[in-house]
Design a protein around this motif. Structure first.
Motif, PDB file in Angstrom:
ATOM      1  N   MET A 240     -51.545  -8.735  -9.923  1.00 19.90           N
ATOM      2  CA  MET A 240     -50.652  -9.489  -9.027  1.00 19.90           C
ATOM      3  C   MET A 240     -51.358  -9.916  -7.734  1.00 19.90           C
ATOM      4  O   MET A 240     -50.836  -9.754  -6.624  1.00 19.90           O
ATOM      5  N   LYS A 241     -52.560 -10.429  -7.884  1.00 19.88           N
ATOM      6  CA  LYS A 241     -53.296 -10.925  -6.710  1.00 19.88           C
ATOM      7  C   LYS A 241     -52.684 -12.242  -6.240  1.00 19.88           C
ATOM      8  O   LYS A 241     -51.833 -12.829  -6.907  1.00 19.88           O
ATOM      9  N   ASN A 242     -53.178 -12.712  -5.129  1.00 20.26           N
ATOM     10  CA  ASN A 242     -52.834 -14.043  -4.685  1.00 20.26           C
ATOM     11  C   ASN A 242     -53.135 -15.031  -5.829  1.00 20.26           C
ATOM     12  O   ASN A 242     -54.213 -14.973  -6.420  1.00 20.26           O
ATOM     13  N   PRO A 243     -52.190 -15.941  -6.193  1.00 12.13           N
ATOM     14  CA  PRO A 243     -52.380 -16.832  -7.350  1.00 12.13           C
ATOM     15  C   PRO A 243     -53.667 -17.664  -7.326  1.00 12.13           C
ATOM     16  O   PRO A 243     -54.245 -17.947  -8.375  1.00 12.13           O
ATOM     17  N   ILE A 244     -54.116 -18.053  -6.126  1.00  9.85           N
ATOM     18  CA  ILE A 244     -55.343 -18.850  -6.033  1.00  9.85           C
ATOM     19  C   ILE A 244     -56.556 -17.980  -6.395  1.00  9.85           C
ATOM     20  O   ILE A 244     -57.391 -18.363  -7.215  1.00  9.85           O
ATOM     21  N   GLU A 245     -56.623 -16.795  -5.819  1.00 11.47           N
ATOM     22  CA  GLU A 245     -57.718 -15.868  -6.141  1.00 11.47           C
ATOM     23  C   GLU A 245     -57.678 -15.487  -7.618  1.00 11.47           C
ATOM     24  O   GLU A 245     -58.716 -15.330  -8.266  1.00 11.47           O
ATOM     25  N   GLU A 246     -56.457 -15.323  -8.151  1.00 15.06           N
ATOM     26  CA  GLU A 246     -56.290 -14.945  -9.558  1.00 15.06           C
ATOM     27  C   GLU A 246     -56.974 -15.967 -10.477  1.00 15.06           C
ATOM     28  O   GLU A 246     -57.699 -15.587 -11.399  1.00 15.06           O
ATOM     29  N   LEU A 247     -56.769 -17.255 -10.205  1.00 15.67           N
ATOM     30  CA  LEU A 247     -57.387 -18.287 -11.046  1.00 15.67           C
ATOM     31  C   LEU A 247     -58.912 -18.241 -10.958  1.00 15.67           C
ATOM     32  O   LEU A 247     -59.601 -18.433 -11.965  1.00 15.67           O
ATOM     33  N   TYR A 248     -59.444 -17.975  -9.770  1.00 22.24           N
ATOM     34  CA  TYR A 248     -60.903 -17.866  -9.623  1.00 22.24           C
ATOM     35  C   TYR A 248     -61.438 -16.631 -10.346  1.00 22.24           C
ATOM     36  O   TYR A 248     -62.498 -16.683 -10.975  1.00 22.24           O
ATOM     37  N   ASP A 249     -60.694 -15.534 -10.277  1.00 18.62           N
ATOM     38  CA  ASP A 249     -61.114 -14.309 -10.990  1.00 18.62           C
ATOM     39  C   ASP A 249     -61.111 -14.522 -12.502  1.00 18.62           C
ATOM     40  O   ASP A 249     -62.010 -14.068 -13.210  1.00 18.62           O
ATOM     41  N   ILE A 250     -60.092 -15.223 -12.992  1.00 20.00           N
ATOM     42  CA  ILE A 250     -60.007 -15.501 -14.433  1.00 20.00           C
ATOM     43  C   ILE A 250     -61.180 -16.379 -14.857  1.00 20.00           C
ATOM     44  O   ILE A 250     -61.824 -16.131 -15.875  1.00 20.00           O
ATOM     45  N   LYS A 251     -61.455 -17.405 -14.056  1.00 16.77           N
ATOM     46  CA  LYS A 251     -62.578 -18.304 -14.392  1.00 16.77           C
ATOM     47  C   LYS A 251     -63.888 -17.528 -14.472  1.00 16.77           C
ATOM     48  O   LYS A 251     -64.659 -17.681 -15.421  1.00 16.77           O
TER      49      LYS A 251
END
Length: 201
Positions: free
Chosen positions: A70-81
């Motif tokens: 449940m990270k910040n949604p923007i950071e989440e997308l970068y982590d997934i990438k």
């Protein structure tokens, strides 16, 4: 032994490409006979299918874990990438393109699974971003999630984006920034700029 064959084959396919690696190459790399491989896999197509399924499960589980934080949604997308690129060895051998070209049935099945998995993840990401006020509240969530998936898929088409002009890691970064800049609020833009800067350090 089947697990060892599966892991080594997946590694070779990602490093060298699905077309390039032969059963002979795999046997030589593992120091076993081809007969041993054929005792577990009838043919290369079956092996490719098993490898892609294994990789898909590993990536799906990793993405689920990242989303559960449940990270910040923007950071989440970068982590997934970052996570996906690490698992796909930065896509240096164009695995998805080779799969589409030489194993179209496997590719289509995989693409359907990817769509289902990504839809849930991206829709949730967008909704949380809207709730937090970092994504615009007038977004058509279904449209944005589908256009995001469409873009992620399209940038892997090497006829459109040849690797000589668009190195995959840079292309992924550029696409993610392009996607986010279209949906963030001014508050979200600050987080996005800070995230991009921290990723460049």
């Amino acid at each position: 032994m089947k697990d060892k064959i599966l892991h080594k084959a997946t590694d070779l396919f990602l490093s060298l490409g699905f077309k390039s690696v032969t059963m002979d190459d795999l046997a030589n790399e593992m120091g076993i006979s081809k007969k041993t491989i054929y005792a577990h896999y009838e043919n290369k197509t079956q092996l490719v299918e098993d490898c892609t399924q294994h990789l898909f499960c590993a990536i799906s589980n990793g993405i689920d874990h990242i989303c559960s934080l449940m990270k910040n949604p923007i950071e989440e997308l970068y982590d997934i990438k970052k996570f996906v690129m690490a698992h796909l060895k930065d896509e240096k051998s164009s695995p998805q393109y080779q799969l589409q070209k030489y194993y179209p049935v496997i590719h289509n099945t995989l693409k359907e699974k990817q769509f289902e998995m990504m839809q849930d993840c991206v829709v949730d990401n967008i909704n949380r971003g809207i709730e937090l006020g970092i994504y615009r509240d007038n977004l058509n969530v279904d449209f944005v999630s589908r256009i995001y998936f469409s873009g992620v898929t399209s940038i892997k088409d090497y006829r459109l984006f040849p690797l000589s002009k668009f190195p995959m890691t840079q292309l992924q970064d550029d696409y993610l920034e392009y996607h986010l800049r279209g949906i963030v609020t001014p508050e979200g833009r600050k987080i996005l700029n800070a995230t991009i800067n921290s990723n460049q350090e």
